[in-house]
Design a protein around this motif. Structure first.
Motif, PDB file in Angstrom:
ATOM      1  N   TYR A   2       0.834  -1.206   0.000  1.00  0.00           N
ATOM      2  CA  TYR A   2       0.000   0.000   0.000  1.00  0.00           C
ATOM      3  C   TYR A   2       0.867   1.255   0.000  1.00  0.00           C
ATOM      4  O   TYR A   2       0.675   2.173  -0.799  1.00  0.00           O
ATOM      5  CB  TYR A   2      -0.921  -0.012   1.220  1.00  0.00           C
ATOM      6  CG  TYR A   2      -1.608   1.300   1.489  1.00  0.00           C
ATOM      7  CD1 TYR A   2      -2.772   1.633   0.829  1.00  0.00           C
ATOM      8  CD2 TYR A   2      -1.086   2.200   2.412  1.00  0.00           C
ATOM      9  CE1 TYR A   2      -3.404   2.848   1.074  1.00  0.00           C
ATOM     10  CE2 TYR A   2      -1.705   3.407   2.661  1.00  0.00           C
ATOM     11  CZ  TYR A   2      -2.867   3.726   1.995  1.00  0.00           C
ATOM     12  OH  TYR A   2      -3.474   4.927   2.234  1.00  0.00           O
ATOM     13  N   PHE A   3       1.846   1.299   0.901  1.00  0.00           N
ATOM     14  CA  PHE A   3       2.682   2.487   0.987  1.00  0.00           C
ATOM     15  C   PHE A   3       3.567   2.658  -0.246  1.00  0.00           C
ATOM     16  O   PHE A   3       3.852   3.784  -0.648  1.00  0.00           O
ATOM     17  CB  PHE A   3       3.503   2.506   2.276  1.00  0.00           C
ATOM     18  CG  PHE A   3       2.676   2.919   3.463  1.00  0.00           C
ATOM     19  CD1 PHE A   3       2.105   4.183   3.528  1.00  0.00           C
ATOM     20  CD2 PHE A   3       2.439   2.038   4.500  1.00  0.00           C
ATOM     21  CE1 PHE A   3       1.325   4.570   4.609  1.00  0.00           C
ATOM     22  CE2 PHE A   3       1.659   2.419   5.590  1.00  0.00           C
ATOM     23  CZ  PHE A   3       1.105   3.683   5.642  1.00  0.00           C
ATOM     24  N   LEU A   4       3.998   1.563  -0.862  1.00  0.00           N
ATOM     25  CA  LEU A   4       4.755   1.669  -2.114  1.00  0.00           C
ATOM     26  C   LEU A   4       3.905   2.336  -3.194  1.00  0.00           C
ATOM     27  O   LEU A   4       4.363   3.266  -3.873  1.00  0.00           O
ATOM     28  CB  LEU A   4       5.201   0.286  -2.600  1.00  0.00           C
ATOM     29  CG  LEU A   4       6.378  -0.347  -1.882  1.00  0.00           C
ATOM     30  CD1 LEU A   4       6.576  -1.790  -2.356  1.00  0.00           C
ATOM     31  CD2 LEU A   4       7.642   0.458  -2.133  1.00  0.00           C
ATOM     32  N   VAL A   5       2.673   1.875  -3.362  1.00  0.00           N
ATOM     33  CA  VAL A   5       1.790   2.450  -4.371  1.00  0.00           C
ATOM     34  C   VAL A   5       1.439   3.889  -4.024  1.00  0.00           C
ATOM     35  O   VAL A   5       1.467   4.780  -4.882  1.00  0.00           O
ATOM     36  CB  VAL A   5       0.499   1.610  -4.535  1.00  0.00           C
ATOM     37  CG1 VAL A   5      -0.500   2.307  -5.443  1.00  0.00           C
ATOM     38  CG2 VAL A   5       0.832   0.233  -5.078  1.00  0.00           C
ATOM     39  N   LYS A   6       1.127   4.134  -2.770  1.00  0.00           N
ATOM     40  CA  LYS A   6       0.771   5.490  -2.344  1.00  0.00           C
ATOM     41  C   LYS A   6       1.914   6.462  -2.633  1.00  0.00           C
ATOM     42  O   LYS A   6       1.686   7.557  -3.159  1.00  0.00           O
ATOM     43  CB  LYS A   6       0.425   5.500  -0.856  1.00  0.00           C
ATOM     44  CG  LYS A   6      -0.050   6.845  -0.363  1.00  0.00           C
ATOM     45  CD  LYS A   6      -0.444   6.787   1.097  1.00  0.00           C
ATOM     46  CE  LYS A   6      -0.934   8.174   1.513  1.00  0.00           C
ATOM     47  NZ  LYS A   6      -0.729   8.453   2.887  1.00  0.00           N
ATOM     48  N   ASN A   7       3.138   6.078  -2.301  1.00  0.00           N
ATOM     49  CA  ASN A   7       4.291   6.947  -2.547  1.00  0.00           C
ATOM     50  C   ASN A   7       4.502   7.193  -4.040  1.00  0.00           C
ATOM     51  O   ASN A   7       4.811   8.314  -4.453  1.00  0.00           O
ATOM     52  CB  ASN A   7       5.553   6.371  -1.914  1.00  0.00           C
ATOM     53  CG  ASN A   7       5.528   6.449  -0.404  1.00  0.00           C
ATOM     54  OD1 ASN A   7       4.834   7.276   0.178  1.00  0.00           O
ATOM     55  ND2 ASN A   7       6.267   5.568   0.241  1.00  0.00           N
ATOM     56  N   LYS A   8       4.323   6.165  -4.839  1.00  0.00           N
ATOM     57  CA  LYS A   8       4.476   6.328  -6.292  1.00  0.00           C
ATOM     58  C   LYS A   8       3.407   7.258  -6.850  1.00  0.00           C
ATOM     59  O   LYS A   8       3.698   8.101  -7.710  1.00  0.00           O
ATOM     60  CB  LYS A   8       4.433   4.969  -6.991  1.00  0.00           C
ATOM     61  CG  LYS A   8       5.683   4.145  -6.752  1.00  0.00           C
ATOM     62  CD  LYS A   8       5.600   2.791  -7.413  1.00  0.00           C
ATOM     63  CE  LYS A   8       6.846   1.986  -7.120  1.00  0.00           C
ATOM     64  NZ  LYS A   8       6.839   0.696  -7.796  1.00  0.00           N
ATOM     65  N   LEU A   9       2.180   7.118  -6.382  1.00  0.00           N
ATOM     66  CA  LEU A   9       1.111   8.000  -6.849  1.00  0.00           C
ATOM     67  C   LEU A   9       1.353   9.439  -6.416  1.00  0.00           C
ATOM     68  O   LEU A   9       1.134  10.377  -7.189  1.00  0.00           O
ATOM     69  CB  LEU A   9      -0.252   7.516  -6.340  1.00  0.00           C
ATOM     70  CG  LEU A   9      -0.803   6.272  -7.020  1.00  0.00           C
ATOM     71  CD1 LEU A   9      -2.072   5.799  -6.317  1.00  0.00           C
ATOM     72  CD2 LEU A   9      -1.075   6.527  -8.491  1.00  0.00           C
ATOM     73  N   GLU A  10       1.805   9.625  -5.198  1.00  0.00           N
ATOM     74  CA  GLU A  10       2.099  10.980  -4.728  1.00  0.00           C
ATOM     75  C   GLU A  10       3.188  11.626  -5.569  1.00  0.00           C
ATOM     76  O   GLU A  10       3.098  12.803  -5.929  1.00  0.00           O
ATOM     77  CB  GLU A  10       2.487  10.961  -3.247  1.00  0.00           C
ATOM     78  CG  GLU A  10       1.308  10.727  -2.331  1.00  0.00           C
ATOM     79  CD  GLU A  10       1.697  10.519  -0.870  1.00  0.00           C
ATOM     80  OE1 GLU A  10       2.900  10.321  -0.573  1.00  0.00           O
ATOM     81  OE2 GLU A  10       0.790  10.548  -0.027  1.00  0.00           O
ATOM     82  N   THR A  11       4.212  10.850  -5.905  1.00  0.00           N
ATOM     83  CA  THR A  11       5.284  11.363  -6.766  1.00  0.00           C
ATOM     84  C   THR A  11       4.730  11.744  -8.140  1.00  0.00           C
ATOM     85  O   THR A  11       5.053  12.808  -8.680  1.00  0.00           O
ATOM     86  CB  THR A  11       6.405  10.313  -6.913  1.00  0.00           C
ATOM     87  OG1 THR A  11       6.937  10.032  -5.623  1.00  0.00           O
ATOM     88  CG2 THR A  11       7.501  10.796  -7.841  1.00  0.00           C
ATOM     89  N   LEU A  12       3.887  10.890  -8.684  1.00  0.00           N
ATOM     90  CA  LEU A  12       3.271  11.170  -9.981  1.00  0.00           C
ATOM     91  C   LEU A  12       2.445  12.456  -9.939  1.00  0.00           C
ATOM     92  O   LEU A  12       2.554  13.310 -10.836  1.00  0.00           O
ATOM     93  CB  LEU A  12       2.394   9.997 -10.418  1.00  0.00           C
ATOM     94  CG  LEU A  12       1.639  10.157 -11.727  1.00  0.00           C
ATOM     95  CD1 LEU A  12       2.602  10.282 -12.901  1.00  0.00           C
ATOM     96  CD2 LEU A  12       0.702   8.986 -11.924  1.00  0.00           C
ATOM     97  N   PHE A  13       1.644  12.620  -8.897  1.00  0.00           N
ATOM     98  CA  PHE A  13       0.819  13.820  -8.778  1.00  0.00           C
ATOM     99  C   PHE A  13       1.678  15.078  -8.633  1.00  0.00           C
ATOM    100  O   PHE A  13       1.364  16.127  -9.206  1.00  0.00           O
ATOM    101  CB  PHE A  13      -0.157  13.704  -7.611  1.00  0.00           C
ATOM    102  CG  PHE A  13      -1.210  12.640  -7.802  1.00  0.00           C
ATOM    103  CD1 PHE A  13      -1.712  12.333  -9.062  1.00  0.00           C
ATOM    104  CD2 PHE A  13      -1.693  11.925  -6.722  1.00  0.00           C
ATOM    105  CE1 PHE A  13      -2.672  11.347  -9.236  1.00  0.00           C
ATOM    106  CE2 PHE A  13      -2.656  10.945  -6.890  1.00  0.00           C
ATOM    107  CZ  PHE A  13      -3.148  10.652  -8.143  1.00  0.00           C
ATOM    108  N   LYS A  14       2.772  14.981  -7.898  1.00  0.00           N
ATOM    109  CA  LYS A  14       3.677  16.125  -7.755  1.00  0.00           C
ATOM    110  C   LYS A  14       4.304  16.491  -9.094  1.00  0.00           C
ATOM    111  O   LYS A  14       4.430  17.671  -9.430  1.00  0.00           O
ATOM    112  CB  LYS A  14       4.760  15.835  -6.715  1.00  0.00           C
ATOM    113  CG  LYS A  14       4.259  15.866  -5.293  1.00  0.00           C
ATOM    114  CD  LYS A  14       5.358  15.486  -4.315  1.00  0.00           C
ATOM    115  CE  LYS A  14       4.799  15.363  -2.910  1.00  0.00           C
ATOM    116  NZ  LYS A  14       5.813  14.875  -1.957  1.00  0.00           N
TER     117      LYS A  14
END
Length: 104
Positions: free
Chosen positions: A76-88
């Protein structure tokens, strides 16, 4: 971030070693929701852990569920971090005058 896994994740977090009685049906229902949400965004590894987690719920295997919960947290945290990076990155592109193509 509008990823519906946030709510389910924290509900699942209540499933801990300290609980004497576990409502496996309730946990399974949340894992099922988690699985659907992760599948809808293409988070295959999260979905796969959820499938194993649900099997342990059906077997009422407390230790198996705890193991899957730990794996689920990591994925979950791996995906969440990747999505946050993408949004940034998207925000930076837009701030620099670029545009993000929309997929419909």
């Amino acid at each position: 971030m509008a990823w519906s896994l946030d709510l389910s994740f924290w509900i699942l977090h209540t499933f801990s070693r300290d609980q004497q009685v576990v409502d496996f049906k309730k946990v399974d229902a949340h894992v099922h929701q988690f699985k659907g949400s992760s599948a809808s965004i293409g988070a295959q590894r999260v979905k796969n852990v959820c499938m194993a987690f649900r099997n342990y719920c059906e077997e009422m295997d407390h230790e198996g569920c705890l193991t899957c919960l730990q794996q689920l947290k990591q994925e979950y945290f791996l995906v969440k971090n990747k999505l946050e990076t993408l949004f940034k990155l998207e925000q930076q592109i837009v701030a620099a005058g670029g545009s993000i193509p929309m997929m419909w």
